[in-house]
Design a protein around this motif. Sequence first.
Motif, PDB file in Angstrom:
ATOM      1  N   GLY A 117       0.312  -8.914 -33.165  1.00 49.76           N
ATOM      2  CA  GLY A 117      -0.346 -10.021 -33.852  1.00 49.76           C
ATOM      3  C   GLY A 117      -1.591 -10.492 -33.134  1.00 49.76           C
ATOM      4  O   GLY A 117      -2.614 -10.808 -33.769  1.00 49.76           O
ATOM      5  N   LEU A 118      -1.539 -10.515 -31.809  1.00 53.14           N
ATOM      6  CA  LEU A 118      -2.696 -10.970 -31.037  1.00 53.14           C
ATOM      7  C   LEU A 118      -3.848  -9.974 -31.102  1.00 53.14           C
ATOM      8  O   LEU A 118      -5.019 -10.371 -31.188  1.00 53.14           O
ATOM      9  CB  LEU A 118      -2.295 -11.222 -29.585  1.00 53.14           C
ATOM     10  CG  LEU A 118      -1.455 -12.479 -29.338  1.00 53.14           C
ATOM     11  CD1 LEU A 118      -1.033 -12.563 -27.883  1.00 53.14           C
ATOM     12  CD2 LEU A 118      -2.223 -13.739 -29.744  1.00 53.14           C
ATOM     13  N   VAL A 119      -3.551  -8.693 -31.045  1.00 59.81           N
ATOM     14  CA  VAL A 119      -4.614  -7.688 -31.149  1.00 59.81           C
ATOM     15  C   VAL A 119      -5.345  -7.829 -32.481  1.00 59.81           C
ATOM     16  O   VAL A 119      -6.582  -7.775 -32.549  1.00 59.81           O
ATOM     17  CB  VAL A 119      -4.043  -6.260 -30.992  1.00 59.81           C
ATOM     18  CG1 VAL A 119      -5.069  -5.218 -31.403  1.00 59.81           C
ATOM     19  CG2 VAL A 119      -3.640  -6.019 -29.551  1.00 59.81           C
ATOM     20  N   THR A 120      -4.590  -8.028 -33.559  1.00 57.98           N
ATOM     21  CA  THR A 120      -5.221  -8.193 -34.874  1.00 57.98           C
ATOM     22  C   THR A 120      -6.021  -9.484 -34.934  1.00 57.98           C
ATOM     23  O   THR A 120      -7.112  -9.529 -35.518  1.00 57.98           O
ATOM     24  CB  THR A 120      -4.155  -8.171 -35.977  1.00 57.98           C
ATOM     25  OG1 THR A 120      -3.465  -6.912 -35.925  1.00 57.98           O
ATOM     26  CG2 THR A 120      -4.781  -8.333 -37.350  1.00 57.98           C
ATOM     27  N   LEU A 121      -5.524 -10.545 -34.305  1.00 56.27           N
ATOM     28  CA  LEU A 121      -6.286 -11.795 -34.240  1.00 56.27           C
ATOM     29  C   LEU A 121      -7.607 -11.585 -33.520  1.00 56.27           C
ATOM     30  O   LEU A 121      -8.663 -12.041 -33.974  1.00 56.27           O
ATOM     31  CB  LEU A 121      -5.474 -12.863 -33.507  1.00 56.27           C
ATOM     32  CG  LEU A 121      -6.250 -14.142 -33.144  1.00 56.27           C
ATOM     33  CD1 LEU A 121      -6.455 -15.002 -34.380  1.00 56.27           C
ATOM     34  CD2 LEU A 121      -5.529 -14.928 -32.054  1.00 56.27           C
ATOM     35  N   LEU A 122      -7.566 -10.889 -32.382  1.00 54.83           N
ATOM     36  CA  LEU A 122      -8.757 -10.731 -31.555  1.00 54.83           C
ATOM     37  C   LEU A 122      -9.774  -9.781 -32.164  1.00 54.83           C
ATOM     38  O   LEU A 122     -10.979  -9.989 -32.023  1.00 54.83           O
ATOM     39  CB  LEU A 122      -8.364 -10.225 -30.163  1.00 54.83           C
ATOM     40  CG  LEU A 122      -7.481 -11.142 -29.312  1.00 54.83           C
ATOM     41  CD1 LEU A 122      -7.169 -10.479 -27.983  1.00 54.83           C
ATOM     42  CD2 LEU A 122      -8.138 -12.496 -29.095  1.00 54.83           C
ATOM     43  N   ALA A 123      -9.306  -8.730 -32.837  1.00 55.76           N
ATOM     44  CA  ALA A 123     -10.239  -7.660 -33.220  1.00 55.76           C
ATOM     45  C   ALA A 123     -10.070  -7.143 -34.642  1.00 55.76           C
ATOM     46  O   ALA A 123     -10.711  -6.153 -35.003  1.00 55.76           O
ATOM     47  CB  ALA A 123     -10.084  -6.498 -32.235  1.00 55.76           C
ATOM     48  N   GLY A 124      -9.248  -7.749 -35.435  1.00 55.33           N
ATOM     49  CA  GLY A 124      -9.094  -7.297 -36.811  1.00 55.33           C
ATOM     50  C   GLY A 124      -8.256  -6.031 -36.902  1.00 55.33           C
ATOM     51  O   GLY A 124      -7.499  -5.691 -35.991  1.00 55.33           O
TER      52      GLY A 124
END
Length: 242
Positions: free
Chosen positions: A106-113
Amino acid sequence: MGTSADRTPGSGGAWTPLKYATASYVRGLGSGDVRQRDRALRVLARHVPVLGGAGAAAGSASAGRAGMQRLGGLLAGMGGPGLAPTLEALGLAELVGRDRFDVLDGLVTLLAGDGDDLDSQAARDAACDVLDEVFADADTWQDLAAATVTRDDMQALLEMFLARYIYNRMPVIAERLGRLTDQQAARQADADMRQLITDLVALRLPEDPFTIDWAGSQGRQIADDAIGAVYETLEALDGSDE
């Protein structure tokens, strides 16, 4: 290695000196030649014109800029109220109490789509590297929630993200390293190139970066300044015609 392997090389113009520099660097791997570091710096310098020059390279770094701001906000929250309140503030309350895989995904998607283009994929891979560093061996929610961030940590992690992102945007080099049959040499060259970029990144943070509005104009200015400065530095490295 970096996502630059996915960038289709062009021909002519700025591509030609970059390809020559990369070929020279790859041929010298493992030779012990004292000129090898200069060859690596030349590769770093010559990829910038392929991106249109320092100004254009920085201007097109939208995923890196947004990723730095979002990462700054995440790290500031972890260094303040903690992971759970930070996730809630970021609209990720559903991740509270989950395990490492769910939280980091979830955090990776938040940071970089979603990584649906080369620029966002470069940022996504950089974010993965940074989050692995932030959470180290934490697997359970309790372990994840116990992770803290100091000012020095924030500086180092933001610089790490920017260095990895810039490396991941580079064309040619990962593709050439991927051709090597000596995978240990390829991994070492990959690590060396990343470290050279890291050494050139100099992020200017205020004394208390935990109070910055990372989502606003102050966070954007910090990201813009850092990205612009490193591309200008890289572009100026080439002092040889080799």
